[in-house]
Design a protein around this motif. Structure first.
Motif, PDB file in Angstrom:
ATOM      1  N   LEU A  39      85.255  14.756 -46.780  1.00  0.00           N
ATOM      2  CA  LEU A  39      86.189  14.949 -45.673  1.00  0.00           C
ATOM      3  C   LEU A  39      86.175  16.400 -45.194  1.00  0.00           C
ATOM      4  CD1 LEU A  39      89.257  12.833 -46.809  1.00  0.00           C
ATOM      5  CD2 LEU A  39      87.697  12.340 -44.924  1.00  0.00           C
ATOM      6  N   ALA A  40      86.099  17.336 -46.146  1.00  0.00           N
ATOM      7  CA  ALA A  40      86.078  18.765 -45.795  1.00  0.00           C
ATOM      8  C   ALA A  40      84.813  19.128 -45.025  1.00  0.00           C
ATOM      9  CB  ALA A  40      86.206  19.621 -47.043  1.00  0.00           C
ATOM     10  N   ALA A  41      83.744  18.390 -45.200  1.00  0.00           N
ATOM     11  CA  ALA A  41      82.523  18.613 -44.421  1.00  0.00           C
ATOM     12  C   ALA A  41      82.635  17.936 -43.047  1.00  0.00           C
ATOM     13  CB  ALA A  41      81.314  18.081 -45.180  1.00  0.00           C
ATOM     14  N   PHE A  42      83.304  16.786 -42.999  1.00  0.00           N
ATOM     15  CA  PHE A  42      83.443  16.023 -41.757  1.00  0.00           C
ATOM     16  C   PHE A  42      84.371  16.710 -40.749  1.00  0.00           C
ATOM     17  CE2 PHE A  42      86.415  13.043 -39.655  1.00  0.00           C
ATOM     18  CZ  PHE A  42      85.554  12.472 -38.733  1.00  0.00           C
ATOM     19  N   ILE A  43      85.514  17.205 -41.209  1.00  0.00           N
ATOM     20  CA  ILE A  43      86.546  17.735 -40.307  1.00  0.00           C
ATOM     21  C   ILE A  43      86.031  18.898 -39.455  1.00  0.00           C
ATOM     22  CG2 ILE A  43      88.823  18.824 -40.212  1.00  0.00           C
ATOM     23  CD1 ILE A  43      89.527  17.085 -42.716  1.00  0.00           C
ATOM     24  N   PRO A  44      85.451  19.962 -40.030  1.00  0.00           N
ATOM     25  CA  PRO A  44      84.981  21.068 -39.175  1.00  0.00           C
ATOM     26  C   PRO A  44      83.845  20.676 -38.228  1.00  0.00           C
ATOM     27  CG  PRO A  44      85.113  21.774 -41.458  1.00  0.00           C
ATOM     28  CD  PRO A  44      85.308  20.291 -41.440  1.00  0.00           C
ATOM     29  N   ALA A  45      83.075  19.664 -38.586  1.00  0.00           N
ATOM     30  CA  ALA A  45      81.928  19.270 -37.775  1.00  0.00           C
ATOM     31  C   ALA A  45      82.315  18.368 -36.600  1.00  0.00           C
ATOM     32  CB  ALA A  45      80.908  18.556 -38.652  1.00  0.00           C
ATOM     33  N   HIS A  46      83.500  17.803 -36.620  1.00  0.00           N
ATOM     34  CA  HIS A  46      83.920  16.882 -35.558  1.00  0.00           C
ATOM     35  C   HIS A  46      84.190  17.657 -34.271  1.00  0.00           C
ATOM     36  CE1 HIS A  46      86.167  13.789 -33.425  1.00  0.00           C
ATOM     37  NE2 HIS A  46      85.629  12.921 -34.283  1.00  0.00           N
ATOM     38  N   HIS A  47      83.791  17.103 -33.143  1.00  0.00           N
ATOM     39  CA  HIS A  47      83.911  17.809 -31.866  1.00  0.00           C
ATOM     40  C   HIS A  47      85.354  17.955 -31.369  1.00  0.00           C
ATOM     41  CE1 HIS A  47      83.577  13.558 -30.722  1.00  0.00           C
ATOM     42  NE2 HIS A  47      84.299  13.885 -29.665  1.00  0.00           N
ATOM     43  N   ASP A  48      86.299  17.163 -31.860  1.00  0.00           N
ATOM     44  CA  ASP A  48      87.703  17.256 -31.436  1.00  0.00           C
ATOM     45  C   ASP A  48      88.552  18.150 -32.341  1.00  0.00           C
ATOM     46  OD1 ASP A  48      87.333  15.601 -29.241  1.00  0.00           O
ATOM     47  OD2 ASP A  48      87.808  13.777 -30.371  1.00  0.00           O
ATOM     48  N   THR A  49      87.958  18.761 -33.339  1.00  0.00           N
ATOM     49  CA  THR A  49      88.699  19.577 -34.301  1.00  0.00           C
ATOM     50  C   THR A  49      89.165  20.882 -33.667  1.00  0.00           C
ATOM     51  OG1 THR A  49      87.465  18.648 -36.147  1.00  0.00           O
ATOM     52  CG2 THR A  49      88.553  20.744 -36.527  1.00  0.00           C
ATOM     53  N   LYS A  50      90.432  21.209 -33.943  1.00  0.00           N
ATOM     54  CA  LYS A  50      90.990  22.498 -33.511  1.00  0.00           C
ATOM     55  C   LYS A  50      90.887  23.459 -34.689  1.00  0.00           C
ATOM     56  CE  LYS A  50      94.143  20.124 -30.495  1.00  0.00           C
ATOM     57  NZ  LYS A  50      95.446  19.489 -30.456  1.00  0.00           N
ATOM     58  N   LYS A  51      90.304  24.635 -34.433  1.00  0.00           N
ATOM     59  CA  LYS A  51      90.041  25.608 -35.499  1.00  0.00           C
ATOM     60  C   LYS A  51      90.770  26.918 -35.195  1.00  0.00           C
ATOM     61  CE  LYS A  51      86.244  28.348 -37.401  1.00  0.00           C
ATOM     62  NZ  LYS A  51      84.814  28.619 -37.336  1.00  0.00           N
ATOM     63  N   VAL A  52      91.440  27.450 -36.246  1.00  0.00           N
ATOM     64  CA  VAL A  52      92.105  28.746 -36.148  1.00  0.00           C
ATOM     65  C   VAL A  52      91.690  29.554 -37.371  1.00  0.00           C
ATOM     66  CG1 VAL A  52      94.320  29.951 -36.140  1.00  0.00           C
ATOM     67  CG2 VAL A  52      94.084  27.792 -34.919  1.00  0.00           C
ATOM     68  N   THR A  53      91.260  30.805 -37.154  1.00  0.00           N
ATOM     69  CA  THR A  53      90.904  31.705 -38.254  1.00  0.00           C
ATOM     70  C   THR A  53      91.884  32.870 -38.251  1.00  0.00           C
ATOM     71  OG1 THR A  53      88.583  31.102 -38.080  1.00  0.00           O
ATOM     72  CG2 THR A  53      89.085  33.117 -39.274  1.00  0.00           C
ATOM     73  N   LYS A  54      92.450  33.136 -39.420  1.00  0.00           N
ATOM     74  CA  LYS A  54      93.393  34.245 -39.569  1.00  0.00           C
ATOM     75  C   LYS A  54      92.973  35.094 -40.759  1.00  0.00           C
ATOM     76  CE  LYS A  54      97.324  31.849 -37.606  1.00  0.00           C
ATOM     77  NZ  LYS A  54      98.718  31.456 -37.774  1.00  0.00           N
ATOM     78  N   THR A  55      93.289  36.378 -40.675  1.00  0.00           N
ATOM     79  CA  THR A  55      92.982  37.295 -41.772  1.00  0.00           C
ATOM     80  C   THR A  55      94.291  37.811 -42.356  1.00  0.00           C
ATOM     81  OG1 THR A  55      90.930  37.941 -40.705  1.00  0.00           O
ATOM     82  CG2 THR A  55      91.771  39.405 -42.415  1.00  0.00           C
ATOM     83  N   PHE A  56      94.445  37.630 -43.661  1.00  0.00           N
ATOM     84  CA  PHE A  56      95.603  38.110 -44.398  1.00  0.00           C
ATOM     85  C   PHE A  56      95.116  39.045 -45.497  1.00  0.00           C
ATOM     86  CE2 PHE A  56      96.757  33.769 -43.033  1.00  0.00           C
ATOM     87  CZ  PHE A  56      97.824  34.076 -42.197  1.00  0.00           C
ATOM     88  N   LEU A  57      95.607  40.273 -45.482  1.00  0.00           N
ATOM     89  CA  LEU A  57      95.240  41.264 -46.500  1.00  0.00           C
ATOM     90  C   LEU A  57      93.723  41.382 -46.671  1.00  0.00           C
ATOM     91  CD1 LEU A  57      97.955  40.367 -49.154  1.00  0.00           C
ATOM     92  CD2 LEU A  57      98.007  42.268 -47.519  1.00  0.00           C
ATOM     93  N   GLY A  58      93.011  41.328 -45.556  1.00  0.00           N
ATOM     94  CA  GLY A  58      91.569  41.503 -45.589  1.00  0.00           C
ATOM     95  C   GLY A  58      90.776  40.260 -45.965  1.00  0.00           C
ATOM     96  N   ARG A  59      91.435  39.126 -46.136  1.00  0.00           N
ATOM     97  CA  ARG A  59      90.740  37.873 -46.478  1.00  0.00           C
ATOM     98  C   ARG A  59      90.893  36.874 -45.344  1.00  0.00           C
ATOM     99  NH1 ARG A  59      89.653  37.420 -52.335  1.00  0.00           N
ATOM    100  NH2 ARG A  59      90.400  39.363 -53.203  1.00  0.00           N
TER     101      ARG A  59
END
Length: 113
Positions: A39-59
């Motif tokens: 599932l973790a491989a499927f979700i990011p690869a799906h074309h309808d997935t909404k992705k947000v990247t955040k950085t906390f304390l340098g990570r």
């Protein structure tokens, strides 16, 4: 050998055995199933997935949301590590995975409706 290492190894072995038995049972009964890792491989690869990247304390942490075929998915990752994965329909929860609690259950197949 340290007792904690023995316990961790026993959990991993039991998890692998349970995963194998579930996988074979689902194959024999033609039940649709997927593991947390799949599932973790499927979700990011799906074309309808909404992705947000955040950085906390340098990570960097990546958050994914997907709704498809009546199932809502939510995935949190730190690099390649799965931190949290939820999948639910309006009627029930399908999976609620947390790495701190369920780390040894990542490859166990989960039955889908």
């Amino acid at each position: 050998m340290n007792i904690n290492k023995v316990i961790d190894q026993a959990k991993k072995t039991a998890g692998r055995t349970a995963a194998y038995l579930k996988e074979k049972t689902f194959q024999l009964t033609d039940t649709p199933a997927a593991s947390v890792a799949e599932l973790a491989a499927f979700i990011p690869a799906h074309h309808d997935t909404k992705k947000v990247t955040k950085t906390f304390l340098g990570r960097s942490f990546t958050f994914y949301q997907l709704e498809t075929m009546g199932v809502s998915y939510y995935l949190e990752m730190k690099g390649p590590s799965i931190l949290q994965l939820d999948a639910r329909t309006k009627e029930r929860n399908i999976v609620s995975y947390r790495s701190y609690r369920d780390g040894h259950k990542q490859d166990i197949p989960i039955r889908f409706p």
